[in-house]
Write a protein that holds these residues in place. Sequence first.
Motif, PDB file in Angstrom:
ATOM      1  N   GLY A 143       0.666  -1.342  -0.017  1.00 15.69           N
ATOM      2  CA  GLY A 143       0.241   0.255  -0.072  1.00 15.69           C
ATOM      3  C   GLY A 143       0.738   1.184   0.303  1.00 15.69           C
ATOM      4  O   GLY A 143       1.876   1.307   0.554  1.00 15.69           O
ATOM      5  N   HIS A 144       0.381   2.222  -0.708  1.00 18.85           N
ATOM      6  CA  HIS A 144       1.041   3.697  -0.803  1.00 18.85           C
ATOM      7  C   HIS A 144      -0.055   4.615  -0.242  1.00 18.85           C
ATOM      8  O   HIS A 144      -1.454   4.585  -0.751  1.00 18.85           O
ATOM      9  CB  HIS A 144       1.610   3.897  -1.842  1.00 18.85           C
ATOM     10  N   ASP A 145       0.219   5.666   0.217  1.00 19.08           N
ATOM     11  CA  ASP A 145      -0.602   6.848   0.463  1.00 19.08           C
ATOM     12  C   ASP A 145      -0.699   7.862  -0.912  1.00 19.08           C
ATOM     13  O   ASP A 145      -1.619   8.556  -1.221  1.00 19.08           O
ATOM     14  CB  ASP A 145      -0.183   7.578   1.709  1.00 19.08           C
ATOM     15  N   ASP A 146       0.365   7.684  -1.377  1.00 24.15           N
ATOM     16  CA  ASP A 146       0.501   8.779  -2.546  1.00 24.15           C
ATOM     17  C   ASP A 146       1.525   7.803  -3.969  1.00 24.15           C
ATOM     18  O   ASP A 146       2.619   7.801  -4.063  1.00 24.15           O
ATOM     19  CB  ASP A 146       1.352   9.995  -2.409  1.00 24.15           C
ATOM     20  N   LEU A 147       0.481   6.985  -4.483  1.00 23.77           N
ATOM     21  CA  LEU A 147       0.899   6.251  -5.393  1.00 23.77           C
ATOM     22  C   LEU A 147       1.701   6.836  -6.592  1.00 23.77           C
ATOM     23  O   LEU A 147       2.541   6.469  -7.366  1.00 23.77           O
ATOM     24  CB  LEU A 147      -0.380   5.231  -5.985  1.00 23.77           C
ATOM     25  N   PHE A 148       1.103   7.943  -6.857  1.00 23.20           N
ATOM     26  CA  PHE A 148       1.720   8.803  -7.989  1.00 23.20           C
ATOM     27  C   PHE A 148       3.025   9.313  -8.167  1.00 23.20           C
ATOM     28  O   PHE A 148       3.678   8.868  -8.634  1.00 23.20           O
ATOM     29  CB  PHE A 148       0.661   9.856  -8.209  1.00 23.20           C
ATOM     30  N   ALA A 149       3.338   9.672  -6.612  1.00 25.39           N
ATOM     31  CA  ALA A 149       4.715   9.996  -6.556  1.00 25.39           C
ATOM     32  C   ALA A 149       5.574   8.785  -6.498  1.00 25.39           C
ATOM     33  O   ALA A 149       6.957   8.804  -6.635  1.00 25.39           O
ATOM     34  CB  ALA A 149       4.714  10.861  -5.275  1.00 25.39           C
ATOM     35  N   ALA A 150       4.965   7.646  -5.728  1.00 19.27           N
ATOM     36  CA  ALA A 150       5.985   6.483  -5.733  1.00 19.27           C
ATOM     37  C   ALA A 150       5.962   5.840  -7.007  1.00 19.27           C
ATOM     38  O   ALA A 150       7.287   5.391  -7.375  1.00 19.27           O
ATOM     39  CB  ALA A 150       5.115   5.436  -5.074  1.00 19.27           C
ATOM     40  N   VAL A 151       5.187   6.070  -8.080  1.00 21.58           N
ATOM     41  CA  VAL A 151       5.644   5.225  -9.200  1.00 21.58           C
ATOM     42  C   VAL A 151       6.677   6.157 -10.143  1.00 21.58           C
ATOM     43  O   VAL A 151       7.395   5.713 -10.839  1.00 21.58           O
ATOM     44  CB  VAL A 151       4.142   5.139 -10.143  1.00 21.58           C
ATOM     45  N   GLU A 152       6.262   7.496 -10.034  1.00 23.35           N
ATOM     46  CA  GLU A 152       7.453   8.332 -10.503  1.00 23.35           C
ATOM     47  C   GLU A 152       8.884   7.932  -9.933  1.00 23.35           C
ATOM     48  O   GLU A 152       9.794   8.132 -10.901  1.00 23.35           O
ATOM     49  CB  GLU A 152       7.005   9.829 -10.407  1.00 23.35           C
ATOM     50  N   SER A 153       9.013   7.837  -8.673  1.00 20.89           N
ATOM     51  CA  SER A 153      10.417   7.740  -8.138  1.00 20.89           C
ATOM     52  C   SER A 153      10.713   6.271  -8.660  1.00 20.89           C
ATOM     53  O   SER A 153      11.945   6.134  -8.910  1.00 20.89           O
ATOM     54  CB  SER A 153      10.217   7.489  -6.836  1.00 20.89           C
ATOM     55  N   LEU A 193       4.168  -3.885 -15.508  1.00 22.37           N
ATOM     56  CA  LEU A 193       3.428  -4.491 -17.095  1.00 22.37           C
ATOM     57  C   LEU A 193       2.759  -3.350 -17.542  1.00 22.37           C
ATOM     58  O   LEU A 193       2.208  -2.509 -17.067  1.00 22.37           O
ATOM     59  CB  LEU A 193       2.278  -5.413 -16.403  1.00 22.37           C
ATOM     60  N   PRO A 194       3.180  -3.376 -18.922  1.00 18.33           N
ATOM     61  CA  PRO A 194       2.293  -2.513 -19.753  1.00 18.33           C
ATOM     62  C   PRO A 194       0.785  -2.555 -19.805  1.00 18.33           C
ATOM     63  O   PRO A 194       0.134  -3.392 -19.562  1.00 18.33           O
ATOM     64  CB  PRO A 194       2.927  -2.694 -21.248  1.00 18.33           C
ATOM     65  N   VAL A 195       0.261  -1.315 -20.009  1.00 17.35           N
ATOM     66  CA  VAL A 195      -1.578  -1.077 -20.098  1.00 17.35           C
ATOM     67  C   VAL A 195      -1.657  -0.735 -21.344  1.00 17.35           C
ATOM     68  O   VAL A 195      -1.209   0.419 -21.966  1.00 17.35           O
ATOM     69  CB  VAL A 195      -1.696  -0.238 -18.713  1.00 17.35           C
ATOM     70  N   PRO A 196      -2.536  -1.292 -21.922  1.00 16.19           N
ATOM     71  CA  PRO A 196      -2.793  -0.973 -23.339  1.00 16.19           C
ATOM     72  C   PRO A 196      -3.393   0.336 -23.284  1.00 16.19           C
ATOM     73  O   PRO A 196      -4.443   0.642 -22.275  1.00 16.19           O
ATOM     74  CB  PRO A 196      -3.747  -2.351 -24.038  1.00 16.19           C
ATOM     75  N   ASP A 197      -3.308   1.240 -24.456  1.00 17.53           N
ATOM     76  CA  ASP A 197      -4.129   2.500 -24.186  1.00 17.53           C
ATOM     77  C   ASP A 197      -5.714   2.300 -24.347  1.00 17.53           C
ATOM     78  O   ASP A 197      -6.460   3.192 -23.654  1.00 17.53           O
ATOM     79  CB  ASP A 197      -3.902   3.310 -25.614  1.00 17.53           C
ATOM     80  N   ALA A 198      -6.045   1.289 -24.900  1.00 15.76           N
ATOM     81  CA  ALA A 198      -7.684   0.873 -25.055  1.00 15.76           C
ATOM     82  C   ALA A 198      -8.150   0.856 -23.370  1.00 15.76           C
ATOM     83  O   ALA A 198      -9.456   1.257 -23.202  1.00 15.76           O
ATOM     84  CB  ALA A 198      -7.736  -0.303 -25.814  1.00 15.76           C
ATOM     85  N   TRP A 235      -6.781  11.608 -15.868  1.00 20.22           N
ATOM     86  CA  TRP A 235      -6.554  10.650 -16.690  1.00 20.22           C
ATOM     87  C   TRP A 235      -5.022  10.855 -17.537  1.00 20.22           C
ATOM     88  O   TRP A 235      -4.485   9.728 -17.886  1.00 20.22           O
ATOM     89  CB  TRP A 235      -7.641  10.585 -17.976  1.00 20.22           C
ATOM     90  N   GLU A 236      -4.572  11.707 -17.939  1.00 17.38           N
ATOM     91  CA  GLU A 236      -3.263  12.069 -18.559  1.00 17.38           C
ATOM     92  C   GLU A 236      -2.260  11.386 -17.616  1.00 17.38           C
ATOM     93  O   GLU A 236      -1.213  10.661 -18.338  1.00 17.38           O
ATOM     94  CB  GLU A 236      -3.010  13.414 -19.275  1.00 17.38           C
ATOM     95  N   THR A 237      -2.325  11.827 -16.328  1.00 17.52           N
ATOM     96  CA  THR A 237      -1.240  11.301 -15.522  1.00 17.52           C
ATOM     97  C   THR A 237      -1.394   9.837 -15.478  1.00 17.52           C
ATOM     98  O   THR A 237      -0.236   9.110 -15.392  1.00 17.52           O
ATOM     99  CB  THR A 237      -1.282  11.857 -14.141  1.00 17.52           C
ATOM    100  N   LEU A 238      -2.360   9.397 -15.163  1.00 16.74           N
ATOM    101  CA  LEU A 238      -2.655   7.661 -15.357  1.00 16.74           C
ATOM    102  C   LEU A 238      -1.890   7.122 -16.336  1.00 16.74           C
ATOM    103  O   LEU A 238      -1.434   6.246 -16.292  1.00 16.74           O
ATOM    104  CB  LEU A 238      -4.147   7.444 -15.042  1.00 16.74           C
ATOM    105  N   ARG A 239      -2.300   7.601 -17.651  1.00 20.42           N
ATOM    106  CA  ARG A 239      -1.937   7.028 -18.631  1.00 20.42           C
ATOM    107  C   ARG A 239      -0.156   7.057 -18.749  1.00 20.42           C
ATOM    108  O   ARG A 239       0.525   6.247 -19.225  1.00 20.42           O
ATOM    109  CB  ARG A 239      -2.170   7.762 -19.946  1.00 20.42           C
ATOM    110  N   ARG A 240       0.010   8.248 -18.448  1.00 17.85           N
ATOM    111  CA  ARG A 240       1.651   8.250 -18.559  1.00 17.85           C
ATOM    112  C   ARG A 240       2.300   7.711 -17.615  1.00 17.85           C
ATOM    113  O   ARG A 240       3.456   7.037 -17.828  1.00 17.85           O
ATOM    114  CB  ARG A 240       1.903   9.955 -18.169  1.00 17.85           C
ATOM    115  N   LEU A 241       1.734   7.207 -16.357  1.00 21.43           N
ATOM    116  CA  LEU A 241       2.523   6.134 -15.655  1.00 21.43           C
ATOM    117  C   LEU A 241       2.236   5.132 -15.413  1.00 21.43           C
ATOM    118  O   LEU A 241       2.680   4.282 -14.992  1.00 21.43           O
ATOM    119  CB  LEU A 241       2.243   6.798 -13.895  1.00 21.43           C
ATOM    120  N   GLY A 242       0.951   4.597 -16.270  1.00 27.04           N
ATOM    121  CA  GLY A 242       0.685   3.271 -16.250  1.00 27.04           C
ATOM    122  C   GLY A 242      -0.259   2.640 -15.196  1.00 27.04           C
ATOM    123  O   GLY A 242      -0.055   1.581 -14.710  1.00 27.04           O
TER     124      GLY A 242
END
Length: 364
Positions: free
Chosen positions: A250-260, A269-274, A290-297
Motif C-alpha cells: 500500500g501507498h498513500d501517494d501512489l503517483f509520487a511512488a511510481v514516478e520515483s 506490466l504495460p497497460v494498453p491505451d484501450a 487521466w493523462e497522468t494515469l496514462r503516463r504512469l501506467g
Amino acid sequence: MRPTATGPSSSAGTPSTVSTGRDIALDALELWVADLSSTQHLLTAVLGFQLVGAPSERKPDEEAVFLVNGGVRVILRQGMSEENPIARHVGQHGDTVADVALVCADPAAVANRAVAHGARVWGTPDAPRIDLFDDGTVCHSVRRAPSFWGPAAREGPRMGMIDHVGYCLPRGSADMVASAYEKVFGLQRADADSLDEVGNKATGMRSIVLRSALGFTVVLTEPVSPASTGQTQRFLDAHAGPGVQHAAFGHDDLFAAVESLRSSGLEFLPVPDAYYDQAQQRLREVPVPWETLRRLGILVDADDQGLLFQLFTRPITRHGTFFIELIQRSGAVGFGANNVRALFEAVQATMDGHPDGVARDEDV
C-alpha cells in the motif's frame, strides 16, 4: 514439535474471535531465494527498503536479512549448502514466498484449530507454523508480537502496509483452502466485486477473497478448466505447485511512488491505451487525472466507497512466478474487478510472448 490438539485456549476460543479473525493480522513476508544479494539489492536500491539486520532465528548454513519500508516487513533467506532445506525448497520451486507470517493474541489456539482441521503444524505452542498443503508452499507462522516495526523510511515514497497476498492454487482446491482460512484463522469471505471468474474456459481463473477484521487479506485463484493453459496453471507448472503469485504493498501517494520507482529502474506490466479509453467511459462522472494515469501506467477503478489506484511490476524472480502490486485506496474497499481483468490480460500477453509461457529474466 507439534502443538497438542487439546482444543483452543480460553483466551482465543470465543465464537466471535474464531468466526471473525478479530485478532489476526499480517506481520511479514519471508522469501526464500537462490541469490540473496541480488534480491536484497532490488528491494533496497529500487524499492526503497532499509536493511534492519538479521532475523533472530537463523541456522548456521543460511544467510538471512530483515528489510523494512514503512509498514512492510520482508525477511530474505538463502540456503548456503545443498542439504539446507531452504536451498532444496528453492531448487524445487524457485524463489518463493515461503512464509506469510501472522500475529495474534493466542497463537496456540490457532494451532489447535489447525490441527483439528487436519493441517500440518509444527514449532512451539507460542510460535507455531501452519502448512495448509503439507508441502511448504502455503505456510503461516504465527506469533504474539510483530517481528520489528523498523526505522523511518529513507527519503522517498514510504509504503503503508501489505494490502493483500495473492495465491495460485490447483483447480478444485480453492474452496478447501478458503475453508481453512475461515475455520483456522477466522477470516470471512469478502465481496470481490463480481470477480469470481475472469477469462475464458481455456485460460480463465476463479477467485475467492477472504479478510480478517484487522485487514489480513488473501486472494485465492484457481484455473477454471482441468486443461487450462492460462496464467494460474502456468504459475503452478513453473512453481511446481501452489504458492504466492503476488503481494500488494500500500501507498498513500501512489503517483509520487511510481514516478520515483520508474526513475529507479523498476519495470511495470504495460497497460494498453484501450484500457484508459474504456475506463474513462466507465468513470466519466468521476474526477480522475487521466493523462497522468496514462503516463504512469496506473489503473483506476471505483466502488461505492471511493477510488482504487493500482499497478503491477513485471515478475521479479528468476522463474517469473512472483510480482509486486502497488496500490492506493482512496476510500475503496474492493479489489477493482475491472482492473483484475486488465491485469489478467496483461499477464497473459506477457506470458504468451514466450514459448513456454513463463516470463524470463530479461523481462524483470
